[in-house]
Design an enzyme around this catalytic site. Structure first.
Site, PDB file in Angstrom:
ATOM      1  N   ILE A 150       0.833  -1.212   0.000  1.00  0.00           N
ATOM      2  CA  ILE A 150       0.000   0.000   0.000  1.00  0.00           C
ATOM      3  C   ILE A 150       0.867   1.261   0.000  1.00  0.00           C
ATOM      4  O   ILE A 150       0.673   2.165  -0.822  1.00  0.00           O
ATOM      5  CB  ILE A 150      -0.969  -0.008   1.207  1.00  0.00           C
ATOM      6  CG1 ILE A 150      -2.048  -1.085   1.002  1.00  0.00           C
ATOM      7  CG2 ILE A 150      -1.630   1.363   1.373  1.00  0.00           C
ATOM      8  CD1 ILE A 150      -3.102  -1.139   2.093  1.00  0.00           C
ATOM      9  N   ASP A 189      14.427   0.086  12.050  1.00  0.00           N
ATOM     10  CA  ASP A 189      13.285  -0.488  12.777  1.00  0.00           C
ATOM     11  C   ASP A 189      12.561   0.677  13.431  1.00  0.00           C
ATOM     12  O   ASP A 189      13.139   1.387  14.263  1.00  0.00           O
ATOM     13  CB  ASP A 189      13.801  -1.478  13.842  1.00  0.00           C
ATOM     14  CG  ASP A 189      12.660  -2.242  14.520  1.00  0.00           C
ATOM     15  OD1 ASP A 189      11.564  -1.665  14.685  1.00  0.00           O
ATOM     16  OD2 ASP A 189      12.883  -3.398  14.895  1.00  0.00           O
ATOM     17  N   LYS A 219       7.557  12.165  15.466  1.00  0.00           N
ATOM     18  CA  LYS A 219       8.442  12.914  16.370  1.00  0.00           C
ATOM     19  C   LYS A 219       9.767  13.259  15.684  1.00  0.00           C
ATOM     20  O   LYS A 219      10.248  14.386  15.775  1.00  0.00           O
ATOM     21  CB  LYS A 219       8.696  12.041  17.614  1.00  0.00           C
ATOM     22  CG  LYS A 219       9.539  12.665  18.684  1.00  0.00           C
ATOM     23  CD  LYS A 219       8.693  13.492  19.597  1.00  0.00           C
ATOM     24  CE  LYS A 219       9.533  14.051  20.738  1.00  0.00           C
ATOM     25  NZ  LYS A 219       8.790  15.041  21.502  1.00  0.00           N
ATOM     26  N   SER A 258      -4.137   3.857   9.475  1.00  0.00           N
ATOM     27  CA  SER A 258      -4.953   3.253  10.517  1.00  0.00           C
ATOM     28  C   SER A 258      -5.685   2.034   9.942  1.00  0.00           C
ATOM     29  O   SER A 258      -5.217   1.394   8.992  1.00  0.00           O
ATOM     30  CB  SER A 258      -5.929   4.314  11.044  1.00  0.00           C
ATOM     31  OG  SER A 258      -6.634   3.833  12.143  1.00  0.00           O
ATOM     32  N   LYS A 284      -4.151   0.457  16.396  1.00  0.00           N
ATOM     33  CA  LYS A 284      -4.731   1.429  15.455  1.00  0.00           C
ATOM     34  C   LYS A 284      -5.630   2.437  16.186  1.00  0.00           C
ATOM     35  O   LYS A 284      -5.706   3.608  15.779  1.00  0.00           O
ATOM     36  CB  LYS A 284      -5.525   0.707  14.355  1.00  0.00           C
ATOM     37  CG  LYS A 284      -4.682  -0.247  13.497  1.00  0.00           C
ATOM     38  CD  LYS A 284      -3.606   0.468  12.694  1.00  0.00           C
ATOM     39  CE  LYS A 284      -2.928  -0.469  11.693  1.00  0.00           C
ATOM     40  NZ  LYS A 284      -1.826   0.150  10.947  1.00  0.00           N
ATOM     41  N   ILE A 330      -8.130  -4.337   0.774  1.00  0.00           N
ATOM     42  CA  ILE A 330      -7.435  -3.888  -0.431  1.00  0.00           C
ATOM     43  C   ILE A 330      -6.844  -5.092  -1.165  1.00  0.00           C
ATOM     44  O   ILE A 330      -6.045  -5.844  -0.598  1.00  0.00           O
ATOM     45  CB  ILE A 330      -6.321  -2.860  -0.088  1.00  0.00           C
ATOM     46  CG1 ILE A 330      -6.900  -1.681   0.711  1.00  0.00           C
ATOM     47  CG2 ILE A 330      -5.632  -2.383  -1.367  1.00  0.00           C
ATOM     48  CD1 ILE A 330      -7.980  -0.881   0.027  1.00  0.00           C
TER      49      ILE A 330
END
Ligand code: COA
Length: 290
Positions: free
Chosen positions: A34, A83, A143, A160, A178, A207
């Site tokens: 995606i 990671d 962040k 999400s 999520k 999807i």
């Protein structure tokens, strides 16, 4: 439909060419199905991109193919060995991005982990792994990019899901993560809005061609899946890419703190593909049928 875009995306699509010229996207999980297509849409519209992943070969190959697609050499920089659970690794990726492209305008926090697991078989470490990749990883990504988003008045997009809108069995770990991502995005929309930064989520439904759908659909046929979706088809990666383009474009300049559900209306049926088999599908020996 193949899970990549080509130049017909611009010729046949609703977007003006080059709307993202001069912009730079930072995408975790950008070599995955995606997020790769989300990135392709951005670069076809003139954006430069950095894709961040754990696997060297997969990340390098995806970046090479996407640079060829954009017809601009080195328009996609691969950064591997990252990671998202490790903040310092993301800080390093952000530094390399700025060294190469000088700015960050768009962030897609797309790196995710998922597997089907009944709560009884889900170890504490397995729960922690998924929550750490999905939720902590999304936090770390936003962040680490924040100083540069402030400079560009940029935009964040979290990936999400709809698993936490109702109780989808065997997805307690992903649903919890999520739900946290939605909460994080909403808070950032409020806190960072005054710095001109927008924060939104995309919640993809089923999807076609993704690892997620092949794992989650189990024994359910494509026709059975489509019949449970109001728009009567599976989603495509292009459906997600188009919503991504909208949310990063100037057309969404007043849109922040939202979750864009791109699922053909599926979640409104309160369904998951194993519903007809409930509650037999909760029996451990029958789990493979979900
Ligand atoms: N069922 C139950 N538990 C599972 C599991 C499964 N299918 N797959 C992994 N786990 C557990 C492991 O057993 C381990 O727990 P333990 O230490 O108690 O045994 C824990 O999850 C962590 O596994 P590990 O192999 O150390 O992986 P990781 O920390 O690198 O986490 C995962 C990555 C678990 C999310 C892995 O599934 C992954 O990397 N997936 C690829 C990306 C992906 O899922 N993409 C789909 C997007 S929809």
């Amino acid at each position: 439909m193949p899970n990549t875009l080509d130049n017909s995306y611009i010729a046949n699509g609703p977007w003006k060419p080059a709307i993202f010229e001069g912009k730079v996207a930072f995408v975790t999980g950008g070599a995955g199905t995606i997020c790769r297509v989300q990135t392709e849409a951005l670069i076809l519209l003139g954006c430069k991109a950095v894709i961040v992943g754990r696997n060297k070969e997969k990340t390098q190959l995806a970046a090479k193919e996407m640079s060829i697609l954009s017809q601009v050499p080195d328009s996609v920089l691969p950064i591997y060995g990252v990671d998202v659970r490790e903040f310092d690794q993301l800080e390093r990726a952000v530094a390399l991005t700025v060294e190469k492209f000088g700015r960050i305008d768009f962030v897609i926090a797309g790196a995710a982990g998922n597997f089907i697991a009944p709560f009884e078989q889900l170890s504490a470490n397995a729960f922690k792994s998924v929550v750490s990749i999905d939720l902590l990883g999304s936090f770390n990504t936003a962040k680490a990019c924040l100083p540069y988003l402030k400079l560009s008045k940029g935009s964040i997009l979290f990936v999400s899901a709809t698993f936490h809108y109702y109780g989808v069995p065997f997805q307690s770990h992903v649903g919890a993560a999520k739900a946290g991502i939605d909460a994080l995005s909403n808070a950032l929309a409020v806190e960072l809005g005054i710095s001109g930064i927008r924060s939104n989520c995309i919640a993809p439904g089923a999807i076609e061609g993704t690892e997620g759908i092949s794992r989650l659909s189990g024994a359910v046929s494509k026709d059975q899946m489509c019949s449970k979706i109001p728009l009567q088809r599976l989603g495509t990666t292009k459906d997600i890419a188009d919503t991504t383009v909208f949310l990063f474009s100037d057309a969404a300049r007043y849109v922040t703190g939202t979750v864009h559900i791109v699922d053909g209306g599926m979640w409104h049926l309160g369904t998951h593909f194993g519903r007809e088999m409930y509650p037999q599908n909760l029996l451990v020996e029958d789990n493979a049928k979900l």
